[in-house]
Design a protein around this motif. Structure first.
Motif, PDB file in Angstrom:
ATOM      1  N   UNK A  62      -3.647   5.784 -10.691  1.00  0.00           N
ATOM      2  CA  UNK A  62      -4.649   5.762  -9.491  1.00  0.00           C
ATOM      3  C   UNK A  62      -5.219   4.480  -9.240  1.00  0.00           C
ATOM      4  N   UNK A  63      -5.810   4.126 -10.342  1.00  0.00           N
ATOM      5  CA  UNK A  63      -6.582   2.978 -10.215  1.00  0.00           C
ATOM      6  C   UNK A  63      -5.911   1.704  -9.516  1.00  0.00           C
ATOM      7  N   UNK A 114      -4.008  -1.934  -5.431  1.00  0.00           N
ATOM      8  CA  UNK A 114      -2.725  -2.424  -4.680  1.00  0.00           C
ATOM      9  C   UNK A 114      -2.860  -2.056  -2.880  1.00  0.00           C
ATOM     10  N   UNK A 115      -3.510  -0.987  -2.704  1.00  0.00           N
ATOM     11  CA  UNK A 115      -3.568  -0.423  -1.296  1.00  0.00           C
ATOM     12  C   UNK A 115      -4.927  -1.511  -0.829  1.00  0.00           C
ATOM     13  N   UNK A 116      -5.899  -1.738  -1.665  1.00  0.00           N
ATOM     14  CA  UNK A 116      -7.101  -2.673  -1.043  1.00  0.00           C
ATOM     15  C   UNK A 116      -6.417  -4.002  -0.955  1.00  0.00           C
ATOM     16  N   UNK A 117      -5.563  -4.534  -1.679  1.00  0.00           N
ATOM     17  CA  UNK A 117      -5.019  -6.120  -1.445  1.00  0.00           C
ATOM     18  C   UNK A 117      -4.058  -5.832  -0.107  1.00  0.00           C
ATOM     19  N   UNK A 125       0.875  -1.155  -0.077  1.00  0.00           N
ATOM     20  CA  UNK A 125      -0.041   0.145  -0.093  1.00  0.00           C
ATOM     21  C   UNK A 125       0.968   1.186  -0.046  1.00  0.00           C
ATOM     22  N   UNK A 126       1.945   1.408   1.023  1.00  0.00           N
ATOM     23  CA  UNK A 126       2.735   2.593   0.996  1.00  0.00           C
ATOM     24  C   UNK A 126       3.569   2.637  -0.204  1.00  0.00           C
ATOM     25  N   UNK A 127       4.023   1.435  -0.601  1.00  0.00           N
ATOM     26  CA  UNK A 127       4.721   1.643  -2.062  1.00  0.00           C
ATOM     27  C   UNK A 127       3.657   2.252  -2.995  1.00  0.00           C
ATOM     28  N   UNK A 128       2.675   1.603  -3.333  1.00  0.00           N
ATOM     29  CA  UNK A 128       1.895   2.153  -4.448  1.00  0.00           C
ATOM     30  C   UNK A 128       1.382   3.654  -4.141  1.00  0.00           C
ATOM     31  N   UNK A 129       1.260   4.080  -2.959  1.00  0.00           N
ATOM     32  CA  UNK A 129       0.994   5.665  -2.886  1.00  0.00           C
ATOM     33  C   UNK A 129       2.257   6.382  -3.358  1.00  0.00           C
TER      34      UNK A 129
END
Length: 70
Positions: free
Chosen positions: A49-50, A55-58, A37-41
């Motif tokens: 953004x989608x 990835x954050x949700x996973x 999540x952190x990495x994707x942000x």
């Protein structure tokens, strides 16, 4: 970065049966160390953004299975 994301997704996937059943076999410390999540942000969100949201949700849902988030 992409290799790290892939490795984390592979780790998460390995904790599920082909049928989708949750194995709950992973070392809890390794689950805590997931930074998807952190990495994707930080790395993905601006360009996609989608994908970042997914990835954050996973990350969130996987850690939730182990009781690490509410």
């Amino acid at each position: 970065m992409w290799r790290s994301i892939k490795n984390q997704l592979d780790f998460i996937e390995s904790d599920f049966e082909v049928s989708g059943s949750f194995k709950s076999n992973s070392n809890i410390e390794m689950v805590r160390n997931i930074i998807l999540g952190v990495q994707s942000i930080r790395e993905v969100e601006q360009g996609n953004p989608e994908l970042s949201d997914l990835l954050c949700e996973i990350d969130y849902q996987y850690k939730k299975l182990y009781g690490l988030v509410k």
